[in-house]
Scaffold this active site. Structure first.
Site, PDB file in Angstrom:
ATOM      1  N   ASN A 154      40.033 -29.798 -32.407  1.00  0.00           N
ATOM      2  CA  ASN A 154      38.688 -29.670 -31.837  1.00  0.00           C
ATOM      3  C   ASN A 154      38.063 -28.375 -32.369  1.00  0.00           C
ATOM      4  O   ASN A 154      38.528 -27.288 -32.041  1.00  0.00           O
ATOM      5  CB  ASN A 154      38.801 -29.647 -30.306  1.00  0.00           C
ATOM      6  CG  ASN A 154      37.447 -29.529 -29.624  1.00  0.00           C
ATOM      7  OD1 ASN A 154      36.435 -29.234 -30.260  1.00  0.00           O
ATOM      8  ND2 ASN A 154      37.438 -29.749 -28.323  1.00  0.00           N
ATOM      9  N   HIS A 208      31.710 -36.126 -31.456  1.00  0.00           N
ATOM     10  CA  HIS A 208      32.430 -34.860 -31.362  1.00  0.00           C
ATOM     11  C   HIS A 208      33.931 -35.170 -31.286  1.00  0.00           C
ATOM     12  O   HIS A 208      34.356 -36.054 -30.544  1.00  0.00           O
ATOM     13  CB  HIS A 208      31.978 -34.093 -30.114  1.00  0.00           C
ATOM     14  CG  HIS A 208      32.857 -32.939 -29.798  1.00  0.00           C
ATOM     15  ND1 HIS A 208      33.237 -32.017 -30.746  1.00  0.00           N
ATOM     16  CD2 HIS A 208      33.487 -32.567 -28.639  1.00  0.00           C
ATOM     17  CE1 HIS A 208      34.040 -31.126 -30.187  1.00  0.00           C
ATOM     18  NE2 HIS A 208      34.203 -31.440 -28.916  1.00  0.00           N
ATOM     19  N   CYS A 229      30.401 -27.474 -27.400  1.00  0.00           N
ATOM     20  CA  CYS A 229      30.682 -28.524 -28.404  1.00  0.00           C
ATOM     21  C   CYS A 229      29.464 -29.408 -28.683  1.00  0.00           C
ATOM     22  O   CYS A 229      29.473 -30.177 -29.637  1.00  0.00           O
ATOM     23  CB  CYS A 229      31.850 -29.378 -27.952  1.00  0.00           C
ATOM     24  SG  CYS A 229      33.312 -28.405 -27.585  1.00  0.00           S
TER      25      CYS A 229
END
Ligand code: COA
Length: 316
Positions: A272, A242, A114
């Site tokens: 996500n 993020h 990520c």
């Protein structure tokens, strides 16, 4: 060393919408549990003709258009991803062909989970300093719906598919993105085995431990970037995080005393999307006019590896 600034952004998400109610029919969960624990309401999944490659190329094309930069001006292309359609050729080589990028430039994929988009921005800054061409294409793209375990309610509700891209420009006198990047090798907390390991290629995660890591990593990265650049929260126009869990962002902004008008969440819509999440936010903020020429952003990512990172990014 010369610094880079963002010249244009683009994004593409697949049309197939998966709601929390859809997931209630697959695993033992409730829409209310998902929304209250994560902030997620919907996510997008690739299906049919919408594939990892098609959304990646679409996002990159839109970023080139937004920047007004023709493909032959691109000096390097990096795709941050953990879910490329094929390991060879890389997703970035696929973009070289799909967009007609020059052949005498490096095009490659980068895996920092990520945090991948920020690792890629820093890498791009280094590459463009050694390139006769001034522009670079940085993409974050994922097809995570392909690698979730539909029997694991602790993870399958979290992830979505999407792609975001930025065209950056490198010029003498521009400030560096001042990246602060780090890793701590750990295969227990968050894991996605590759082929031939004997393990299924699914994401597994110790959610509560990752949560604790994240709520410490985000403020730490914010402070490290501010310290490195001699800036304060007031000097930053927008904070881009993020999007892993709305509660992680809420805790981090409270700790860093970041006012609500200076950050943004789109996790409710996309879930996500790993390496795609930061460029998806950048592209939406730009479209909404919240950021534009002259804006200074502080972006922070964290995730599997473990990896973490922060950058100070300006818009050209
Ligand atoms: N629906 C209903 N119940 C669920 C559930 C779901 N989808 N997923 C887990 N549960 C249950 C658990 O089984 C557990 O039940 P138990 O107490 O009977 O054992 C209970 O809810 C609490 O589980 P826990 O994992 O402690 O919940 P949590 O508050 O930590 O929330 C996450 C789980 C995954 C939402 C949270 O840990 C998280 O967001 N972690 C970080 C994830 C992340 O950022 N990952 C990517 C990094 S890039």
């Amino acid at each position: 060393m010369n610094g880079i600034k963002i010249r244009g952004t683009g994004r593409s998400v697949p049309g197939k919408l998966v709601t929390n109610q859809d997931l209630e029919r697959i695993v033992d969960t409730s829409g209310e549990w998902i929304a209250s624990r994560t902030g997620i309401q919907t996510r997008r999944h690739c299906a049919g003709e919408e594939t990892f490659s098609s959304i990646t190329a679409e996002a990159a094309r839109r970023a080139l258009e937004d920047a007004g930069v023709p493909p032959d001006q691109i000096g390097a292309c990096i795709v941050a991803t953990v879910t490329p359609e094929t390991l060879v050729p890389s997703a970035a080589c696929g973009l070289q062909a799909a967009l007609g990028l020059p052949e005498d430039i490096p095009c490659f994929d980068l895996n920092a989970a990520c945090t991948g988009f920020l690792f890629a921005l820093h890498t791009m800054e280094c590459l463009l300093n050694a390139s006769p061409r001034k522009f670079g294409l940085v993409v974050g793209a994922e097809n995570l719906s392909r690698v979730v375990n539909w029997a694991d309610r602790g993870t399958c509700i979290l992830f979505g598919d999407g792609a975001g891209a930025a065209v950056v420009e490198c010029r003498e006198g521009w400030p560096s993105v001042s990246a602060v990047l780090g890793c701590h090798g750990n295969g227990e907390l968050l894991r996605l085995p590759g082929p031939e390991t004997g393990e299924p290629s699914y994401i597994s995660m110790e959610g509560t431990k990752v949560f604790k890591f994240a709520v410490e990593a985000v403020p730490w990265c914010v402070n490290q970037v501010l310290q490195k650049t001699g800036r304060t929260v007031e000097d930053v126009d927008f904070f881009v995080f993020h999007q892993a869990n709305a509660r992680i962002i809420d805790l981090a902004v409270r700790k860093c005393r970041i006012p609500p008008e200076k950050y943004y969440k789109n996790i409710a819509e996309y879930g996500n999307t790993s390496a795609a999440s930061i460029p998806l936010v950048l592209s939406e903020l730009r479209e909404q006019g919240k950021i534009g020429p002259g804006s200074r952003l502080l972006a922070v990512g964290f995730g599997g590896g473990l990896t973490w990172g922060g950058c100070l990014i300006e818009f050209a």
